[in-house]
Design a protein around this motif. Structure first.
Motif, PDB file in Angstrom:
ATOM      1  N   GLU A 194       0.794  -1.219   0.000  1.00 39.07           N
ATOM      2  CA  GLU A 194       0.000   0.000   0.000  1.00 39.07           C
ATOM      3  C   GLU A 194       0.837   1.284   0.000  1.00 39.07           C
ATOM      4  O   GLU A 194       0.312   2.363  -0.301  1.00 39.07           O
ATOM      5  CB  GLU A 194      -0.918   0.026   1.236  1.00 39.07           C
ATOM      6  N   ASN A 199      -0.871   6.897   7.876  1.00 40.42           N
ATOM      7  CA  ASN A 199      -2.109   7.611   8.192  1.00 40.42           C
ATOM      8  C   ASN A 199      -3.126   6.717   8.895  1.00 40.42           C
ATOM      9  O   ASN A 199      -3.959   7.199   9.664  1.00 40.42           O
ATOM     10  CB  ASN A 199      -2.725   8.181   6.920  1.00 40.42           C
ATOM     11  N   ASP A 200      -3.019   5.418   8.667  1.00 42.21           N
ATOM     12  CA  ASP A 200      -3.997   4.486   9.228  1.00 42.21           C
ATOM     13  C   ASP A 200      -3.640   4.035  10.641  1.00 42.21           C
ATOM     14  O   ASP A 200      -4.533   3.863  11.482  1.00 42.21           O
ATOM     15  CB  ASP A 200      -4.108   3.267   8.309  1.00 42.21           C
ATOM     16  N   SER A 203       0.199   5.617   3.255  1.00 40.87           N
ATOM     17  CA  SER A 203      -1.141   5.079   3.498  1.00 40.87           C
ATOM     18  C   SER A 203      -1.204   4.363   4.839  1.00 40.87           C
ATOM     19  O   SER A 203      -2.129   4.562   5.636  1.00 40.87           O
ATOM     20  CB  SER A 203      -1.526   4.121   2.366  1.00 40.87           C
TER      21      SER A 203
END
Length: 649
Positions: free
Chosen positions: A159, A166-167, A163
């Motif tokens: 990913e 941020n998760d 990404s």
């Protein structure tokens, strides 16, 4: 700070070991205490290049200073200053600190220094994910963190880091961060190792540091930026008696003159408030990234791309600056950087590797062999009470059994048993008894090996012994001078003022002027300014008249100026009125002298600090005279002749 400078001075006269000099010729005696020629020759040669006073390079003159030094030591010992608790405490503290430099394994240290050089000369750009763990995590927590990072690593591969960052980043238990560029010593060693051993574009497998488990993604690797050599013009926010303008206005005026083609170095000499660099056209010593106390200054300096580039004005905590780039230098060679890298290695967590290597060497030096019977015995008497912090030695404990010998030190079962009693208070988490005993014995033995070597370091390391002797003498001399000279002079208010009155000829203001100096790169501009000054026109009006269309053609400096002020020409005639036009530092000057301030006596309050220093020097000279009367000094002329021959070879 005074103590530091004092020790730099007394190292001039460092002693050497009595055992080394006992076979040498006696150069002189102080009340029958021998001072050996070998010591004098060593100190003379050691400090020859440091001596600024040419007279002290003469053996006879240097011998006088050396005798004075030994007399002061003799007096300090006679006063019992070496028996003071504060003296003993400070000496022991210094010995312990210095010993760290000598309690090392040179082979391992060299390998780590070479590795460090490779890393400080190459920067890594990376990002990481950390799952934070407690200092003593449970096995289940460790396994969970490892497995979670395996999953996150797979997600980053598929990913992308941003990404996933941020998760998952919460700033508490999970940290996902862009770290930017860094080099050696900027991260903990375990993290640094993982980053430098991960190829660019790849992600490491999970690894542990003291913070928890990480994965690191390496985005780039580049050579370090090296050094910059720059010059600057600085206008301080606090400079007095120079200009009525604020710092920002003045720096912008100087920048405008640069834009008009005037010379950077000439402007620095005329206007920079950094006096030490102004004389050199603003030139500063070369520096590396992270070396300056001002990040803003450093960022601007490294942003300049070509030699000769000049920055726009910018502000730091010191004032306003304009910077010119002179030289871009690559990182230093390994031989140049080795001493500072070695010091960093010994302070870093890398030192654990050095300690392990040192302990292994000491085991060989002291012929230490495993005592398996002793370890088996302690395994048999330890139980679950240890983890409850309630364990006690059994009633039939074999306290007097020999555990291990280190030189002439015999450690018994009792020593290790008491160590285990103490360490149970710090024990956290269970582990098998046999593992526990082996781990604690390893630490116990290592500590005693290092302590024993440290206690006997003066016996086995000549360099260490010499430095300790220097410091030992330095402490004595500092206490002697503080007691007999510095504090005595400071507290003698009556004597201090009497000294000032007796030596007034040394405390005068030189002739000064209250003046306005106009400066310009163009003679025609200064001619115009000169005429306006002669008519009584104010500097502000002159500036408004001459500095038009955004151009700065003239700059004024005003205030009480001494003869050596940077704005005044060397041959300036101190006379009231508007002067002739002078040429200095590629600029034309005219000076409007409002008043000539004649040579006047400085009042005591104005020069109290200078008078105190002079008074202390006077009292020291008188003190040394008294020591020469108190102690009998006999110089062996024959030995002195041999010393001169040896030094002059």
């Amino acid at each position: 700070m005074l103590r530091i400078y004092f020790f730099l001075a007394i190292c001039f006269f460092s002693s050497t070991l009595q055992a080394q000099t006992s076979q040498s010729d006696v150069l002189f005696t102080v009340d029958d205490s021998p001072i050996y020629s070998k010591e004098f020759i060593r100190v003379f040669k050691k400090n020859l290049d440091l001596v600024k006073d040419e007279s002290q390079k003469d053996v006879d003159e240097y011998l006088k200073l050396f005798i004075d030094y030994k007399l002061k030591l003799k007096e300090a010992q006679a006063l019992g200053l070496d028996n003071k608790q504060s003296y003993q405490r400070e000496l022991e503290g210094y010995k312990k600190q210095l010993a760290k430099n000598y309690l090392t394994n040179n082979k391992v240290t060299s390998e780590l220094v070479e590795e460090a050089y490779e890393r400080v000369t190459n920067e890594i750009k990376a990002s990481h994910i950390l799952i934070k763990l407690s200092p003593n995590p449970k096995p289940d927590d460790t396994l969970f963190a490892y497995n979670e990072l395996i999953k996150l690593r797979e997600r980053v591969v598929n990913e992308g880091f941003e990404s996933v960052k941020n998760d998952v980043h919460n700033g508490k238990t999970i940290f996902a961060e862009d770290l930017g560029y860094f080099s050696g010593f900027k991260m903990v060693y375990d993290f640094e190792n993982a980053a430098y051993n991960t190829p660019v574009g790849e992600i490491s497998m999970p690894f542990k540091t003291r913070f928890g488990y990480h994965i690191v993604k390496v985005d780039d690797k580049r050579a370090s930026r090296g050094e910059r050599t720059v010059a600057h013009i600085m206008i301080s926010n606090n400079k007095e008696n120079t200009t009525q303008e604020n710092a920002e206005t003045r720096i912008n005026a100087i920048y405008q003159k640069l834009q008009q083609g005037e010379d950077f170095e000439a402007l620095a000499k005329q206007f920079s408030n950094d006096v030490s660099s102004a004389k050199k056209g603003g030139l500063l010593p070369a520096f590396e990234g992270g070396q300056l106390s001002s990040q803003e200054f450093e960022d601007v300096a490294f942003s300049l791309q070509k030699e000769g580039d000049v920055s726009e004005p910018f502000q730091t905590q010191f004032g306003w600056h304009i910077v010119k780039l002179y030289k871009i230098s690559p990182m230093g060679s390994f031989s140049d950087m080795k001493p500072q890298l070695e010091a960093k290695v010994k302070r870093d967590s890398r030192s654990q590797l050095i300690n392990e290597a040192l302990v292994n060497k000491l085991k060989q030096d002291y012929n230490i062999t495993p005592n398996n019977d002793a370890l088996a015995y302690f395994e048999s008497i330890l139980n679950e009470d240890y983890f409850k912090r309630t364990w006690q030695l059994p009633k039939d404990f074999k306290s007097e059994e020999n555990l291990v010998s280190i030189g002439d030190l015999q450690l018994t079962y009792s020593d290790f048993g008491e160590y285990l009693i103490k360490t149970q208070r710090r024990q956290s988490g269970k582990k098998p008894i046999d593992v526990l005993v082996k781990e604690h014995y390893k630490v116990f033995l290592s500590n005693h090996l290092i302590e024993y070597r440290e206690a006997h370091l003066e016996d086995v390391n000549e360099e260490y012994a010499n430095i300790i002797t220097e410091y030992r003498d330095g402490l004595l001399l500092f206490d002697l001078m503080e007691t007999k000279i510095w504090n005595a002079a400071k507290n003698d208010t009556v004597g201090l003022k009497a000294f000032y009155k007796k030596n007034k000829e040394n405390y005068f203001w030189n002739t000064r002027v209250d003046a306005v100096v106009a400066s310009s790169a163009k003679k025609s501009v200064i001619k115009k300014a000169s005429k306006m000054l002669a008519k009584g026109t104010s500097p502000e009006t002159i500036k408004n008249t001459i500095n038009k269309d955004g151009k700065v053609n003239v700059i004024f400096t005003s205030g009480i100026l001494e003869r050596d002020h940077q704005s005044l020409p060397e041959d300036f005639n101190f006379q009231k009125g508007v002067s002739k036009i002078y040429h200095k530092n590629d600029a034309f000057l005219v000076i409007d002298v409002k008043e000539v301030l004649p040579k006047t006596l400085k009042q005591f309050d104005e020069v109290e600090g200078i008078v105190l220093t002079d008074f202390q020097n006077y009292k020291e000279r008188e003190f040394v005279k008294q020591l020469h009367l108190k102690y009998n000094v006999v110089v062996n002329k024959a030995v002195l002749s041999k010393v001169k021959s040896q030094i002059n070879q």
